[in-house]
Design a protein around this motif. Sequence first.
Motif, PDB file in Angstrom:
ATOM      1  N   ARG A 133       0.823  -1.208   0.000  1.00  0.00           N
ATOM      2  CA  ARG A 133       0.000   0.000   0.000  1.00  0.00           C
ATOM      3  C   ARG A 133       0.855   1.256   0.000  1.00  0.00           C
ATOM      4  NH1 ARG A 133      -5.346   1.412   1.988  1.00  0.00           N
ATOM      5  NH2 ARG A 133      -5.395   3.662   2.319  1.00  0.00           N
ATOM      6  N   GLN A 134       1.870   1.307   0.856  1.00  0.00           N
ATOM      7  CA  GLN A 134       2.706   2.502   0.951  1.00  0.00           C
ATOM      8  C   GLN A 134       3.415   2.784  -0.353  1.00  0.00           C
ATOM      9  OE1 GLN A 134       5.546   2.399   4.163  1.00  0.00           O
ATOM     10  NE2 GLN A 134       6.610   4.236   3.455  1.00  0.00           N
ATOM     11  N   LYS A 135       3.951   1.748  -0.996  1.00  0.00           N
ATOM     12  CA  LYS A 135       4.667   1.920  -2.255  1.00  0.00           C
ATOM     13  C   LYS A 135       3.730   2.424  -3.348  1.00  0.00           C
ATOM     14  CE  LYS A 135       8.904   1.265  -3.758  1.00  0.00           C
ATOM     15  NZ  LYS A 135      10.083   1.803  -3.046  1.00  0.00           N
ATOM     16  N   ILE A 136       2.523   1.879  -3.385  1.00  0.00           N
ATOM     17  CA  ILE A 136       1.553   2.286  -4.398  1.00  0.00           C
ATOM     18  C   ILE A 136       1.128   3.732  -4.187  1.00  0.00           C
ATOM     19  CG2 ILE A 136      -0.788   1.899  -5.259  1.00  0.00           C
ATOM     20  CD1 ILE A 136      -0.372  -1.084  -4.665  1.00  0.00           C
ATOM     21  N   GLU A 137       0.857   4.108  -2.947  1.00  0.00           N
ATOM     22  CA  GLU A 137       0.423   5.475  -2.672  1.00  0.00           C
ATOM     23  C   GLU A 137       1.530   6.480  -2.987  1.00  0.00           C
ATOM     24  OE1 GLU A 137      -0.860   5.288   1.372  1.00  0.00           O
ATOM     25  OE2 GLU A 137      -2.925   4.747   0.817  1.00  0.00           O
ATOM     26  N   GLU A 138       2.781   6.125  -2.700  1.00  0.00           N
ATOM     27  CA  GLU A 138       3.891   7.019  -3.041  1.00  0.00           C
ATOM     28  C   GLU A 138       3.987   7.205  -4.553  1.00  0.00           C
ATOM     29  OE1 GLU A 138       7.301   5.224  -1.317  1.00  0.00           O
ATOM     30  OE2 GLU A 138       6.862   5.902   0.734  1.00  0.00           O
ATOM     31  N   MET A 139       3.782   6.142  -5.301  1.00  0.00           N
ATOM     32  CA  MET A 139       3.838   6.224  -6.761  1.00  0.00           C
ATOM     33  C   MET A 139       2.700   7.082  -7.300  1.00  0.00           C
ATOM     34  SD  MET A 139       3.450   3.136  -9.553  1.00  0.00           S
ATOM     35  CE  MET A 139       1.772   2.846  -8.953  1.00  0.00           C
ATOM     36  N   GLN A 141       1.151   9.457  -5.813  1.00  0.00           N
ATOM     37  CA  GLN A 141       1.415  10.854  -5.459  1.00  0.00           C
ATOM     38  C   GLN A 141       2.472  11.448  -6.374  1.00  0.00           C
ATOM     39  OE1 GLN A 141      -0.418  12.274  -2.948  1.00  0.00           O
ATOM     40  NE2 GLN A 141       0.461  14.260  -3.536  1.00  0.00           N
ATOM     41  N   GLU A 142       3.512  10.694  -6.673  1.00  0.00           N
ATOM     42  CA  GLU A 142       4.594  11.196  -7.513  1.00  0.00           C
ATOM     43  C   GLU A 142       4.128  11.545  -8.923  1.00  0.00           C
ATOM     44  OE1 GLU A 142       8.828   9.649  -9.475  1.00  0.00           O
ATOM     45  OE2 GLU A 142       7.944   8.561  -7.770  1.00  0.00           O
ATOM     46  N   PHE A 143       3.200  10.739  -9.469  1.00  0.00           N
ATOM     47  CA  PHE A 143       2.758  10.962 -10.846  1.00  0.00           C
ATOM     48  C   PHE A 143       1.394  11.653 -10.933  1.00  0.00           C
ATOM     49  CE2 PHE A 143       5.772   7.454 -11.091  1.00  0.00           C
ATOM     50  CZ  PHE A 143       6.604   7.895 -12.105  1.00  0.00           C
ATOM     51  N   GLY A 144       0.979  12.279  -9.833  1.00  0.00           N
ATOM     52  CA  GLY A 144      -0.244  13.058  -9.850  1.00  0.00           C
ATOM     53  C   GLY A 144      -1.508  12.246 -10.066  1.00  0.00           C
ATOM     54  N   MET A 145      -1.532  11.010  -9.588  1.00  0.00           N
ATOM     55  CA  MET A 145      -2.679  10.134  -9.786  1.00  0.00           C
ATOM     56  C   MET A 145      -3.411   9.826  -8.489  1.00  0.00           C
ATOM     57  SD  MET A 145      -2.660   9.543 -13.039  1.00  0.00           S
ATOM     58  CE  MET A 145      -3.722   8.124 -13.213  1.00  0.00           C
ATOM     59  N   ALA A 146      -3.103  10.566  -7.436  1.00  0.00           N
ATOM     60  CA  ALA A 146      -3.704  10.279  -6.132  1.00  0.00           C
ATOM     61  C   ALA A 146      -5.213  10.480  -6.126  1.00  0.00           C
ATOM     62  CB  ALA A 146      -3.050  11.147  -5.050  1.00  0.00           C
ATOM     63  N   GLU A 147      -5.705  11.389  -6.959  1.00  0.00           N
ATOM     64  CA  GLU A 147      -7.142  11.659  -7.013  1.00  0.00           C
ATOM     65  C   GLU A 147      -7.780  11.141  -8.292  1.00  0.00           C
ATOM     66  OE1 GLU A 147      -8.597  12.882  -4.407  1.00  0.00           O
ATOM     67  OE2 GLU A 147      -6.688  13.163  -3.356  1.00  0.00           O
ATOM     68  N   ALA A 148      -7.100  10.268  -8.992  1.00  0.00           N
ATOM     69  CA  ALA A 148      -7.604   9.754 -10.266  1.00  0.00           C
ATOM     70  C   ALA A 148      -8.798   8.826 -10.059  1.00  0.00           C
ATOM     71  CB  ALA A 148      -6.497   9.008 -11.008  1.00  0.00           C
ATOM     72  N   LEU A 169       6.098  10.385 -27.215  1.00  0.00           N
ATOM     73  CA  LEU A 169       6.302  11.309 -26.110  1.00  0.00           C
ATOM     74  C   LEU A 169       7.602  12.082 -26.325  1.00  0.00           C
ATOM     75  CD1 LEU A 169       5.366   9.080 -23.024  1.00  0.00           C
ATOM     76  CD2 LEU A 169       3.975  10.850 -24.103  1.00  0.00           C
ATOM     77  N   PRO A 170       7.622  13.372 -26.027  1.00  0.00           N
ATOM     78  CA  PRO A 170       8.851  14.161 -26.216  1.00  0.00           C
ATOM     79  C   PRO A 170       9.986  13.725 -25.308  1.00  0.00           C
ATOM     80  CG  PRO A 170       7.190  15.419 -25.025  1.00  0.00           C
ATOM     81  CD  PRO A 170       6.508  14.180 -25.505  1.00  0.00           C
ATOM     82  N   ASP A 171       9.635  13.132 -24.151  1.00  0.00           N
ATOM     83  CA  ASP A 171      10.646  12.690 -23.185  1.00  0.00           C
ATOM     84  C   ASP A 171      10.157  11.383 -22.562  1.00  0.00           C
ATOM     85  OD1 ASP A 171      12.552  12.306 -21.283  1.00  0.00           O
ATOM     86  OD2 ASP A 171      12.290  14.227 -20.275  1.00  0.00           O
ATOM     87  N   ASN A 172      10.992  10.349 -22.615  1.00  0.00           N
ATOM     88  CA  ASN A 172      10.556   9.050 -22.103  1.00  0.00           C
ATOM     89  C   ASN A 172      11.009   8.778 -20.670  1.00  0.00           C
ATOM     90  OD1 ASN A 172      13.276   8.641 -22.412  1.00  0.00           O
ATOM     91  ND2 ASN A 172      13.102   6.823 -23.709  1.00  0.00           N
ATOM     92  N   GLN A 173      11.645   9.743 -20.005  1.00  0.00           N
ATOM     93  CA  GLN A 173      12.161   9.505 -18.658  1.00  0.00           C
ATOM     94  C   GLN A 173      11.041   9.260 -17.652  1.00  0.00           C
ATOM     95  OE1 GLN A 173      14.905  12.562 -17.474  1.00  0.00           O
ATOM     96  NE2 GLN A 173      16.402  12.033 -19.053  1.00  0.00           N
ATOM     97  N   GLN A 174       9.977  10.046 -17.735  1.00  0.00           N
ATOM     98  CA  GLN A 174       8.861   9.849 -16.821  1.00  0.00           C
ATOM     99  C   GLN A 174       8.219   8.476 -17.050  1.00  0.00           C
ATOM    100  OE1 GLN A 174       5.289  12.278 -17.340  1.00  0.00           O
ATOM    101  NE2 GLN A 174       5.175  12.588 -15.134  1.00  0.00           N
ATOM    102  N   TYR A 175       8.096   8.097 -18.296  1.00  0.00           N
ATOM    103  CA  TYR A 175       7.532   6.789 -18.633  1.00  0.00           C
ATOM    104  C   TYR A 175       8.414   5.673 -18.064  1.00  0.00           C
ATOM    105  CZ  TYR A 175       5.472   3.069 -21.500  1.00  0.00           C
ATOM    106  OH  TYR A 175       4.850   1.919 -21.930  1.00  0.00           O
ATOM    107  N   GLN A 176       9.716   5.809 -18.184  1.00  0.00           N
ATOM    108  CA  GLN A 176      10.635   4.802 -17.669  1.00  0.00           C
ATOM    109  C   GLN A 176      10.525   4.669 -16.159  1.00  0.00           C
ATOM    110  OE1 GLN A 176      14.409   6.167 -19.181  1.00  0.00           O
ATOM    111  NE2 GLN A 176      14.256   4.912 -21.029  1.00  0.00           N
ATOM    112  N   ARG A 177      10.448   5.804 -15.456  1.00  0.00           N
ATOM    113  CA  ARG A 177      10.326   5.747 -13.996  1.00  0.00           C
ATOM    114  C   ARG A 177       9.032   5.064 -13.588  1.00  0.00           C
ATOM    115  NH1 ARG A 177      11.789  11.151 -14.275  1.00  0.00           N
ATOM    116  NH2 ARG A 177       9.709  11.788 -13.569  1.00  0.00           N
ATOM    117  N   ALA A 178       7.956   5.393 -14.270  1.00  0.00           N
ATOM    118  CA  ALA A 178       6.653   4.812 -13.922  1.00  0.00           C
ATOM    119  C   ALA A 178       6.636   3.306 -14.150  1.00  0.00           C
ATOM    120  CB  ALA A 178       5.547   5.493 -14.735  1.00  0.00           C
ATOM    121  N   VAL A 179       7.152   2.872 -15.304  1.00  0.00           N
ATOM    122  CA  VAL A 179       7.160   1.443 -15.603  1.00  0.00           C
ATOM    123  C   VAL A 179       8.091   0.699 -14.637  1.00  0.00           C
ATOM    124  CG1 VAL A 179       7.787  -0.289 -17.328  1.00  0.00           C
ATOM    125  CG2 VAL A 179       6.506   1.732 -18.005  1.00  0.00           C
ATOM    126  N   GLY A 180       9.210   1.311 -14.262  1.00  0.00           N
ATOM    127  CA  GLY A 180      10.106   0.688 -13.303  1.00  0.00           C
ATOM    128  C   GLY A 180       9.426   0.437 -11.973  1.00  0.00           C
TER     129      GLY A 180
END
Length: 302
Positions: A133-139, A141-148, A169-180
């Motif tokens: 739960r903690q890991k999911i909630e941190e993720m 929050q980081e990607f702005g999905m807490a209220e999704a 996507l113009p930059d794949n870094q955010q995508y890489q972090r999310a998938v990781g």
Amino acid sequence: MEFIEVDLSASDSGEGDPKASKEDEGVADVPENNSKTGDMEEPNLEATEQQEPRRSERATKRVPPARQKGGRWTYVLVYVDDLVLCYEQERNSTEIMLKLRQNFEIKDLGPISHYLSIQVKKGKDESFLLKQRQKIEEMLQEFGMAEAKQVNTPMTTDHLKGQDDNTPLPDNQQYQRAVGKLLFIATVTRPDIAAAVGILSKKVANPSQRDWNRVKRVMRYLKGTVDARLKLPRGTSMELIGFVDADWAGDESDHKSTSGSLFIYNGGTISWASKKQVVVAMSSTEAEYVTADSACQEAITH
């Protein structure tokens, strides 16, 4: 079987490294951890090189990861300086604790409740329930999905066939972090998102807006199932059961199939995988045989 968490540090500070020596006899191969104590680091898809952990010469001060005494097993699970003792008889764990204290300064944290970002709860039926739960909630929050808005499935069935918004996507870094982060969660406690994350991980080099929308869908699914637990029940059947399946030519881009497998031991799910096949199967039967072969290799290791 009971679990006790132990925090370990070197008793003779300044000599050797308490976090290393993968070559010590009887000690499992453990990766270096650069994150805070108690948290295993999720896969870093941006890294191109991995530094090898530093090594120690204190091989004689290690405790074997498992031992049997009086017909009862005791296991020592090691990750850097965090240890978990799994035992059937309390006196066996007491002996190991005494041996550890002879060589290390240790802190007994009591019955396990949180280990490597995994929340552990013991049920009334003496089963163990694992969640992140903690890991999911941190993720979230980081990607702005807490209220999704929540969804009921991690991915739609027509994802591989869809053609909506393939703008890169113009930059794949955010995508890489999310998938990781999703890979870490899927590997540890959430087999229900393994297939979806496996598909999305293939696009880390050149993701599109469509792929990013699918990543956010998985997060929305996790938001609605944040308290879902992986159950490891207590039992004596000692039976290993495996399930395999294949999606024949499911990927229309190269007509390759996807293998899926899941193994249950003693009533608890212990291993799962969703992996794209390296060959193009000429029939659904061939795809199933390829899947069965890889699953048998996994079964042998158990």
